[in-house]
Design an enzyme around this catalytic site. Sequence first.
Site, PDB file in Angstrom:
ATOM      1  N   HIS A 169       6.490 -10.284 -14.624  1.00 44.50           N
ATOM      2  CA  HIS A 169       7.049  -9.068 -13.525  1.00 44.50           C
ATOM      3  C   HIS A 169       8.314  -9.322 -13.234  1.00 44.50           C
ATOM      4  O   HIS A 169       8.549  -9.521 -12.024  1.00 44.50           O
ATOM      5  CB  HIS A 169       5.985  -8.891 -12.669  1.00 44.50           C
ATOM      6  CG  HIS A 169       4.764  -8.688 -13.004  1.00 44.50           C
ATOM      7  ND1 HIS A 169       3.459  -8.407 -12.119  1.00 44.50           N
ATOM      8  CD2 HIS A 169       4.148  -8.283 -14.269  1.00 44.50           C
ATOM      9  CE1 HIS A 169       2.545  -8.042 -12.643  1.00 44.50           C
ATOM     10  NE2 HIS A 169       2.926  -8.027 -14.192  1.00 44.50           N
ATOM     11  N   GLU A 213       3.458   4.161 -11.917  1.00 44.31           N
ATOM     12  CA  GLU A 213       3.909   5.093 -10.936  1.00 44.31           C
ATOM     13  C   GLU A 213       5.211   5.625 -11.205  1.00 44.31           C
ATOM     14  O   GLU A 213       6.025   4.823 -11.916  1.00 44.31           O
ATOM     15  CB  GLU A 213       3.996   4.360  -9.657  1.00 44.31           C
ATOM     16  CG  GLU A 213       2.563   4.046  -8.836  1.00 44.31           C
ATOM     17  CD  GLU A 213       2.925   3.608  -7.546  1.00 44.31           C
ATOM     18  OE1 GLU A 213       3.801   3.617  -6.752  1.00 44.31           O
ATOM     19  OE2 GLU A 213       1.836   3.507  -6.862  1.00 44.31           O
ATOM     20  N   TYR A 249      -6.931  -6.002 -13.922  1.00 49.32           N
ATOM     21  CA  TYR A 249      -7.414  -6.259 -15.268  1.00 49.32           C
ATOM     22  C   TYR A 249      -8.728  -6.494 -15.524  1.00 49.32           C
ATOM     23  O   TYR A 249      -9.416  -6.046 -16.627  1.00 49.32           O
ATOM     24  CB  TYR A 249      -6.383  -7.076 -15.887  1.00 49.32           C
ATOM     25  CG  TYR A 249      -5.040  -6.683 -15.674  1.00 49.32           C
ATOM     26  CD1 TYR A 249      -4.706  -5.400 -16.869  1.00 49.32           C
ATOM     27  CD2 TYR A 249      -3.995  -7.236 -15.207  1.00 49.32           C
ATOM     28  CE1 TYR A 249      -3.628  -4.871 -16.763  1.00 49.32           C
ATOM     29  CE2 TYR A 249      -2.644  -6.557 -15.211  1.00 49.32           C
ATOM     30  CZ  TYR A 249      -2.538  -5.306 -15.885  1.00 49.32           C
ATOM     31  OH  TYR A 249      -1.310  -4.901 -16.090  1.00 49.32           O
TER      32      TYR A 249
END
Length: 469
Positions: free
Chosen positions: A250, A341, A362
């Site tokens: 990330h 999003e 997950y």
Amino acid sequence: MKLRYFALLIFLLSAITTNSQDFSKMKVKDLYENLCMSCHTSGAVGGSLVNRTWKQGSSDAEILKSIKNGYPQQGMVAFGSVISDAQLQALVVYIRELESQEVKKNITEVEPNRIIKTQQESFKVEVLTTGLKTPWGLTFLPDGRKLITERLGPLRIINTDNTLDPTPVKGTPEVIFDRPEGGMMDIALHPDYKKNGWIYLAFADGWRDENGKSWSQTAIVRGRIKDHTWIDQEWIYKADKKFYMKSGAHYGSRIAFYKGYIYFAIGERGSMGQAQDLSRPNGKIFRLYDDGRVPKDNPFIGDPNIPGGIWSYGHRNPQGLVVDKKHRLWATEHGARGGDEFNIIHKGRNYGWPVITHGINYNGQPITSITEKEGMEQPVLHWTPSIAPCGLTLYDGRKFPNWKNDFFTGSLRAEELHRLRVKNNKVINEEIILKGLGRIRDVRTGPDGYIYLLTNDPGRLLRLVNKKN
Ligand code: HEC
């Protein structure tokens, strides 16, 4: 009520009172299979939940309400008293995933050179360049050549005839690449590139410690290219050493300019709680001057505990960033399982991760029971199940007039290109334009007015052109 279902109801009720612990630990798939499937398959009393016209409303909130309150007269208990709010939310996500698997069966995969008709435009896909190694970011030089980043480091030049220049650009920063992510990421030209020659790079900066473990953080530099060499490098953003992390996940990135400002994102690096922690740079979108200085009218200015440059927070992993002509910033970000999003980014606001989200973990465990909260922004659109949005462009070219001012987002997981039409800050039309050509990592409007895509697996540069050409 048929006896079978009455017996099942009694079983459920007794399970609730004697053994409710078991439900609270269950993953969503098990919840669904144990609590729902007996009645919700086609032919059973409740009918399939996957392929249906919703009687009680098709929105997430309405489906959640159905599960929560049940239909006791028809044999479905009010699950709100059986399982937690977070698990109710997880069930909604799971039903959406099942639904979309069903929908995908109906989309045909696209082959290059076939004419594709969509709602507003027809086009065909050209394969311009092949043999790229996990290409990540794309930008267009004024002389008709293109620059692309490949994840493992080199910066590559694509010639005007779209052949890949065999010599990579030397001297770009060393990058950290540890699975699953990192490496060299986005690339962008300064808006006045013709005058100043500045090229900006976003990458995973860091070092390896004596145990071979890497420490990294998203960083931004700018430099120029001369004879296949990266020169004149300047640091635009480098986090304090204490913010470098062992995670390989990330990194966010993506660079967008507006006049003298640069915007970019840093994902939460897999430490989700830190997205809410303003004393850390991860999980934030930044705004700086194009030379790296912090603008005086940024939010959180003057607080010594907040690193300079933070523009918004509560982000998971933004990998699409665009500024429109009215200086509004638009971003896409990856959710976990569901809850990707599309946001309008306002100064100083909190985008909620992980306090609110429309997705779940997950492994099927819930993250939170709430999808909205006072003081936290709602997305303009969320994708549940996830498409893994990556790359974003606001189409302002002339070749596809019916697409003018539409957004296009790539997707890694779904391998789709989505078109979004926005009016009054709402998505009024979404269409899947393309599918099945690989993971779409970047989407750009080219100076020629066509839409360019970078795909991974296989690593290619593609272009959408009008069918006449
Ligand atoms: C004992 C049987 C039974 C069980 C178990 C059951 N349901 Fe139902 N459910 C029904 C019936 C009957 C209806 C009403 C169907 C109709 O109106 O067509 C219904 C309706 C619904 C609806 C509304 C459907 C619509 O068209 O709007 C949803 C959503 C739903 N169930 C979800 C679930 C979920 C999720 C579970 C598991 C947690 C579950 N149900 C377990 C029998 C059951």
